[in-house]
Motif scaffolding. Structure first.
Motif, PDB file in Angstrom:
ATOM      1  N   ASP A 475      -2.552 -23.676  -5.782  1.00 46.04           N
ATOM      2  CA  ASP A 475      -2.744 -22.227  -5.687  1.00 46.04           C
ATOM      3  C   ASP A 475      -2.973 -21.643  -7.058  1.00 46.04           C
ATOM      4  OD1 ASP A 475      -0.140 -22.221  -3.265  1.00 46.04           O
ATOM      5  OD2 ASP A 475      -2.304 -22.202  -2.921  1.00 46.04           O
ATOM      6  N   PRO A 476      -3.526 -20.438  -7.121  1.00 45.95           N
ATOM      7  CA  PRO A 476      -3.602 -19.765  -8.419  1.00 45.95           C
ATOM      8  C   PRO A 476      -2.203 -19.455  -8.938  1.00 45.95           C
ATOM      9  CG  PRO A 476      -4.169 -18.261  -6.627  1.00 45.95           C
ATOM     10  CD  PRO A 476      -4.080 -19.629  -6.035  1.00 45.95           C
ATOM     11  N   GLN A 477      -2.117 -19.135 -10.229  1.00 43.74           N
ATOM     12  CA  GLN A 477      -0.838 -18.809 -10.843  1.00 43.74           C
ATOM     13  C   GLN A 477      -0.164 -17.681 -10.067  1.00 43.74           C
ATOM     14  OE1 GLN A 477       0.595 -20.385 -13.248  1.00 43.74           O
ATOM     15  NE2 GLN A 477       2.386 -19.066 -13.334  1.00 43.74           N
ATOM     16  N   PRO A 478       1.141 -17.853  -9.641  1.00 43.57           N
ATOM     17  CA  PRO A 478       1.809 -16.819  -8.850  1.00 43.57           C
ATOM     18  C   PRO A 478       1.853 -15.494  -9.589  1.00 43.57           C
ATOM     19  CG  PRO A 478       3.067 -18.860  -8.841  1.00 43.57           C
ATOM     20  CD  PRO A 478       1.989 -19.023  -9.852  1.00 43.57           C
ATOM     21  N   ILE A 479       1.587 -14.426  -8.832  1.00 40.72           N
ATOM     22  CA  ILE A 479       1.618 -13.090  -9.451  1.00 40.72           C
ATOM     23  C   ILE A 479       3.031 -12.512  -9.426  1.00 40.72           C
ATOM     24  CG2 ILE A 479      -0.774 -12.597  -8.842  1.00 40.72           C
ATOM     25  CD1 ILE A 479       0.227 -10.960  -6.513  1.00 40.72           C
ATOM     26  N   HIS A 480       3.989 -13.218  -8.791  1.00 37.07           N
ATOM     27  CA  HIS A 480       5.391 -12.788  -8.770  1.00 37.07           C
ATOM     28  C   HIS A 480       6.245 -13.946  -9.267  1.00 37.07           C
ATOM     29  CE1 HIS A 480       3.925  -9.430  -6.479  1.00 37.07           C
ATOM     30  NE2 HIS A 480       3.452 -10.242  -5.555  1.00 37.07           N
ATOM     31  N   PRO A 481       6.220 -14.242 -10.558  1.00 35.49           N
ATOM     32  CA  PRO A 481       6.867 -15.454 -11.080  1.00 35.49           C
ATOM     33  C   PRO A 481       8.382 -15.426 -10.969  1.00 35.49           C
ATOM     34  CG  PRO A 481       6.119 -14.053 -12.875  1.00 35.49           C
ATOM     35  CD  PRO A 481       5.574 -13.450 -11.617  1.00 35.49           C
ATOM     36  N   ASN A 482       8.990 -14.245 -10.766  1.00 37.91           N
ATOM     37  CA  ASN A 482      10.442 -14.172 -10.694  1.00 37.91           C
ATOM     38  C   ASN A 482      10.975 -14.373  -9.282  1.00 37.91           C
ATOM     39  OD1 ASN A 482      10.789 -13.702 -13.432  1.00 37.91           O
ATOM     40  ND2 ASN A 482      10.488 -11.501 -13.201  1.00 37.91           N
ATOM     41  N   ILE A 483      10.122 -14.606  -8.327  1.00 35.05           N
ATOM     42  CA  ILE A 483      10.551 -14.750  -6.938  1.00 35.05           C
ATOM     43  C   ILE A 483      10.454 -16.209  -6.524  1.00 35.05           C
ATOM     44  CG2 ILE A 483      10.088 -14.107  -4.546  1.00 35.05           C
ATOM     45  CD1 ILE A 483       9.044 -11.478  -5.517  1.00 35.05           C
ATOM     46  N   GLN A 506       0.860 -15.702  -2.920  1.00 40.31           N
ATOM     47  CA  GLN A 506       1.080 -16.149  -4.293  1.00 40.31           C
ATOM     48  C   GLN A 506       2.564 -16.050  -4.672  1.00 40.31           C
ATOM     49  OE1 GLN A 506      -1.795 -14.797  -7.193  1.00 40.31           O
ATOM     50  NE2 GLN A 506      -3.275 -14.274  -5.594  1.00 40.31           N
ATOM     51  N   LEU A 507       3.394 -16.612  -3.795  1.00 40.76           N
ATOM     52  CA  LEU A 507       4.832 -16.672  -4.032  1.00 40.76           C
ATOM     53  C   LEU A 507       5.234 -18.113  -4.295  1.00 40.76           C
ATOM     54  CD1 LEU A 507       6.097 -14.343  -1.146  1.00 40.76           C
ATOM     55  CD2 LEU A 507       5.754 -13.738  -3.537  1.00 40.76           C
ATOM     56  N   PHE A 602       8.631  -6.912  -5.399  1.00 46.14           N
ATOM     57  CA  PHE A 602       7.185  -6.673  -5.397  1.00 46.14           C
ATOM     58  C   PHE A 602       6.875  -5.618  -4.354  1.00 46.14           C
ATOM     59  CE2 PHE A 602       7.942 -10.055  -2.441  1.00 46.14           C
ATOM     60  CZ  PHE A 602       7.041  -9.888  -1.400  1.00 46.14           C
ATOM     61  N   SER A 603       5.783  -4.973  -4.539  1.00 45.01           N
ATOM     62  CA  SER A 603       5.464  -3.792  -3.752  1.00 45.01           C
ATOM     63  C   SER A 603       4.659  -4.163  -2.517  1.00 45.01           C
ATOM     64  CB  SER A 603       4.680  -2.801  -4.612  1.00 45.01           C
ATOM     65  OG  SER A 603       3.492  -3.414  -5.057  1.00 45.01           O
ATOM     66  N   SER A 604       4.357  -3.122  -1.742  1.00 47.20           N
ATOM     67  CA  SER A 604       3.565  -3.335  -0.535  1.00 47.20           C
ATOM     68  C   SER A 604       2.180  -3.824  -0.906  1.00 47.20           C
ATOM     69  CB  SER A 604       3.454  -2.032   0.252  1.00 47.20           C
ATOM     70  OG  SER A 604       4.737  -1.577   0.603  1.00 47.20           O
ATOM     71  N   ARG A 605       1.559  -4.524   0.005  1.00 44.12           N
ATOM     72  CA  ARG A 605       0.242  -5.108  -0.268  1.00 44.12           C
ATOM     73  C   ARG A 605      -0.827  -4.391   0.540  1.00 44.12           C
ATOM     74  NH1 ARG A 605      -0.622  -9.664   3.787  1.00 44.12           N
ATOM     75  NH2 ARG A 605       0.936  -9.249   5.369  1.00 44.12           N
ATOM     76  N   GLU A 606      -2.001  -4.533   0.101  1.00 39.29           N
ATOM     77  CA  GLU A 606      -3.153  -4.027   0.850  1.00 39.29           C
ATOM     78  C   GLU A 606      -3.595  -5.119   1.810  1.00 39.29           C
ATOM     79  OE1 GLU A 606      -3.384  -0.204  -0.477  1.00 39.29           O
ATOM     80  OE2 GLU A 606      -4.744  -1.181   0.940  1.00 39.29           O
ATOM     81  N   MET A 607      -3.404  -4.911   3.089  1.00 39.34           N
ATOM     82  CA  MET A 607      -3.800  -5.915   4.077  1.00 39.34           C
ATOM     83  C   MET A 607      -5.309  -5.910   4.247  1.00 39.34           C
ATOM     84  SD  MET A 607      -1.129  -7.481   5.093  1.00 39.34           S
ATOM     85  CE  MET A 607      -1.773  -8.248   6.568  1.00 39.34           C
TER      86      MET A 607
END
Length: 732
Positions: A475-483, A506-507, A602-607
């Motif tokens: 996968d690409p580098q996780p955008i939430h590295p603290n989770i 990206q978890l 992390f915040s809500s996502r755009e589905m």
């Protein structure tokens, strides 16, 4: 007799009894005093008789000594004669003192004279004896004067004795009478005391019996109240859960419709359905939350979290709604406020979401401001003040005291105009109190309202990044590295599905096959959330979460994943220590929301809009690819991979089920049937296969029937073979 009047009857009876007791006591005391007085008089009379007897004895001794001295001419006989005469005078004086009264005064006068004469005569005889000799003394003795004096004294003493005997007889009769009366009154008093004690005892025992009956009735009422409360909580939880299931479907299909090309009228209708569905789901969530709080099932789960991340999520969540109403949404945090805290991030998010939602709802123009300040800190402890201030309609001063009451809104028109259950602020207040915090409200009608929430936290520690265990997919580098998420799931298809979902978000995650491996992973690495399947080999989800809570003393959020659809399954999961529950097949939006809420990082996502799927060609198929296609977002390779696993795993599961039926092993039948539910859920076979699998899943040693199990397996096998053939046709 009316209960209110009985106390007056009892008071009257008590006063009457006290008066009668006083009268009895008075008469008894009077007779006792008479008895005592009579005894004293009797003692005095006996003393008088004794003194008279002593006087007679002394006079006789004196006469005897005088006569003996004269006759024998022996003066030794008259030794101490003066002492004897003094004793006679003393006895006479004592008689005068204790006997003198009106009836005896004359006799005492005569007695005194005669005794003096007698003493003087005896002394004269002695003087004559010394001066004139024996003959002269004998002549005086023989002239009978002394004898007449003695007889006169004896007569008077006899009269006195007779008089005193009469008095003694009268006193004795008085004593007897007083004694009998005292005994009678004493008997009456004892009987009255016994009767009073008996009545008091009967009254007290009756009251005690009545009180015991009331206590038993109260205990029974409390038991019924607890049972009713439990039934109510169970009912609310079940109803909320049962309603949420179709509501999620309604909202899901509404979301799909919104992604389709629609005319203006249709889009208006779909938007109305979506808005109403969301409002209804919020009401259901409120009911479920209040029932969980009141039943004691709401737990505070502390984890380390980023406060500024939570506030960023709040800003993202409500920014669009505020802009839609042309409101300014401002969030400011004091520089002294630490970012990494240790506490229940989910409850903090719920409180801020509720207060911010209310502020935007009740504000027509102006702004909504959220301030965070530090009020106190010491070592690793800190107290923060969250202020949510708006410029909305405000609240009347008279309504401020009841604004946190359940089902209460400031005015009846508020519900009609703005909607809601009136439970939001009640839930907020109870959640804050569960965290040992405080909430207050300040408001001016027409100018706005400010809610102030003060909560205690510990300073959190930044969790170390662990690069040893990464996602297996490229996968690409996780955008939430603290989770970091831990997935405990034994079903390979479910593992692949979760890998696909978590990778697409990206978890970072780690997948283990059972509860024992999950415990080992938790001991080696820090995770933010655990997705826990219930039925797994070696150690199931219930045993694993019990070990996590009791042995490891960990408050990490745990979400149960299960194909169980039986009543009470959700409540059982919560009671065992799970934080939440999601049923299979897993709804990706629900899972995403749970991860977002329980991690708060992390915040809500755009589905992305759902891909349009071609309609089926009209043939009757068992497989329904809608769910898998929604998850794949057009990823055909993922769909094909899942179907190939389905084709491979379903025959293996059927073989295991057949073997369990052949050896008549109900435990293995239940476990295999449950695992099959997970295997077939991703391909839309729930409608066709779940009724059969649930019958097998409820098999136990008492109701097991081999013929019935074989028939169910035969039907299940035919349907599965058809489904496998359809899957093969799709993958070709």
């Amino acid at each position: 007799m009316q209960p209110k009047r009985i106390k007056y009857y009892l008071l009257g009876l008590f006063i009457t009894g006290m008066i009668l007791f006083v009268v009895l006591q008075f008469n008894s005391a009077r007779n006792i005093r008479k008895l005592i007085s009579g005894n004293e008089q009797l003692l005095q009379e006996l003393n008088v008789k004794n003194e008279i007897q002593k006087l007679q004895t002394s006079l006789a001794k004196t006469d005897s000594k005088v006569r003996g001295a004269v006759i024998s001419r022996d003066t030794t006989h008259i030794t101490g004669i003066e002492v004897e005469i003094a004793i006679i005078k003393s006895d006479l004086k004592e008689i005068n003192k204790i006997v003198k009264n009106d009836s005896t005064e004359k006799l005492l006068t005569q007695l005194n004279y005669l005794v003096d004469e007698k003493n003087s005569f005896n002394l004269l005889i002695l003087d004559t004896f010394y001066s004139s000799g024996k003959s002269a003394a004998e002549k005086m003795i023989n002239n009978q004067r002394g004898k007449r004096l003695g007889e006169a004294i004896t007569s008077i003493l006899h009269q006195l004795d007779t008089t005193r005997q009469t008095e003694v007889n009268r006193t004795t009769r008085l004593i007897d009478t007083s004694g009998q009366k005292a005994q009678s009154w004493g008997t009456v008093l004892v009987l009255f005391a016994c009767l009073t004690s008996l009545l008091a005892f009967l009254y007290i025992t009756s009251r005690i019996h009545r009180q015991e009956q009331l206590i038993e009735a109260l205990d029974e009422s409390q038991r019924q109240e607890k049972n009713l409360a439990a039934v109510k909580d169970q009912f609310l939880a079940n109803m909320s859960h049962e309603i949420r299931t179709p509501m999620n479907a309604v909202l899901g299909f509404t979301h799909l419709l919104q992604a389709q090309p629609l005319n203006d009228k249709s889009r208006e209708y779909v938007n109305a359905i979506s808005g109403a569905g969301r409002n209804l789901l919020e009401i259901i969530n409120d009911i479920l939350d209040i029932s969980k709080i009141e039943s004691g099932m709401m737990r505070i789960e502390a984890t380390s979290f980023s406060l500024r991340g939570v506030l960023h999520s709040i800003d993202t969540l409500f920014r669009a709604k505020a802009e839609e109403k042309a409101l300014q949404l401002n969030i400011s945090i004091q520089e002294e406020v630490p970012d990494i805290l240790y506490g229940d991030v989910m409850r903090l998010t719920q409180v801020l979401v509720n207060l911010t939602s209310n502020a935007i709802k009740f504000t027509a123009e102006g702004e909504v401001n959220i301030y965070v300040t530090r009020t106190w800190s010491e070592d690793k402890n800190v107290r923060l003040l969250f202020t949510v201030r708006d410029t909305g309609i405000g609240i009347e001063a008279a309504q401020l005291d009841s604004i946190f009451d359940r089902f209460n809104q400031a005015e009846a028109s508020t519900t009609r105009k703005y909607g809601g259950t009136g439970l939001g602020l009640t839930i907020v207040k109870q959640l804050i109190e569960l965290q040992n915090g405080f909430i207050s409200v300040e408001s001016t009608p027409g100018k706005g309202t400010a809610f102030k929430v003060e909560l205690p936290y510990l300073l959190g520690e930044t969790m170390p990044e662990n690069t040893d265990i990464l996602c297996t997919e490229k996968d690409p580098q996780p955008i939430h590295p603290n989770i970091w998420l831990l997935v405990a799931e034994d079903n390979r298809m479910n593992q692949n599905l979760l890998r696909h979902l978590l990778s697409s978000w990206q978890l970072q995650y780690r997948v283990v096959n059972n509860g024992r491996e999950a415990l080992q992973a938790l001991e080696k690495q820090v995770f933010d959330l655990v997705l826990m399947d219930i039925q797994m080999p070696e150690m199931d989800g219930y045993s694993a979460v019990t070990h996590i809570r009791r042995e490891m003393h960990s408050n990490i959020p745990v979400i149960a994943m299960t194909a169980h659809a039986m009543e009470g399954e959700r409540e059982k999961c919560l009671q065992m220590g799970m934080n939440d529950y999601i049923s299979k097949p897993i709804d990706e939006n629900t899972l995403y929301r749970m991860i977002q809420v329980y991690t708060g990082k992390f915040s809500s996502r755009e589905m992305p809009p759902a891909a349009a799927h071609p309609a089926e060609n009209g043939h009757s198929h068992l497989l329904n690819m809608q769910y898998l296609q929604d998850l794949s977002k057009g990823d055909k390779a993922f769909e094909k991979n899942m179907l190939q696993q389905f084709i491979t795993q379903l025959p293996e599961d059927l073989a295991m089920l057949k073997n369990a039926i052949v050896i008549n092993d109900p435990v293995s039948i239940r476990a295999t049937a449950h695992n099959l539910k997970t295997t077939v859920s991703f391909t839309g076979l729930e409608t066709h296969l779940y009724p059969i699998l649930e019958q097998l899943e409820q098999t136990d040693e008492n109701n097991y029937n081999a013929d019935t199990a074989s028939e169910l397996f035969y039907t299940l096998k035919q349907l599965c073979l058809q489904a496998i053939q359809e899957a093969i046709d799709i993958t070709i």
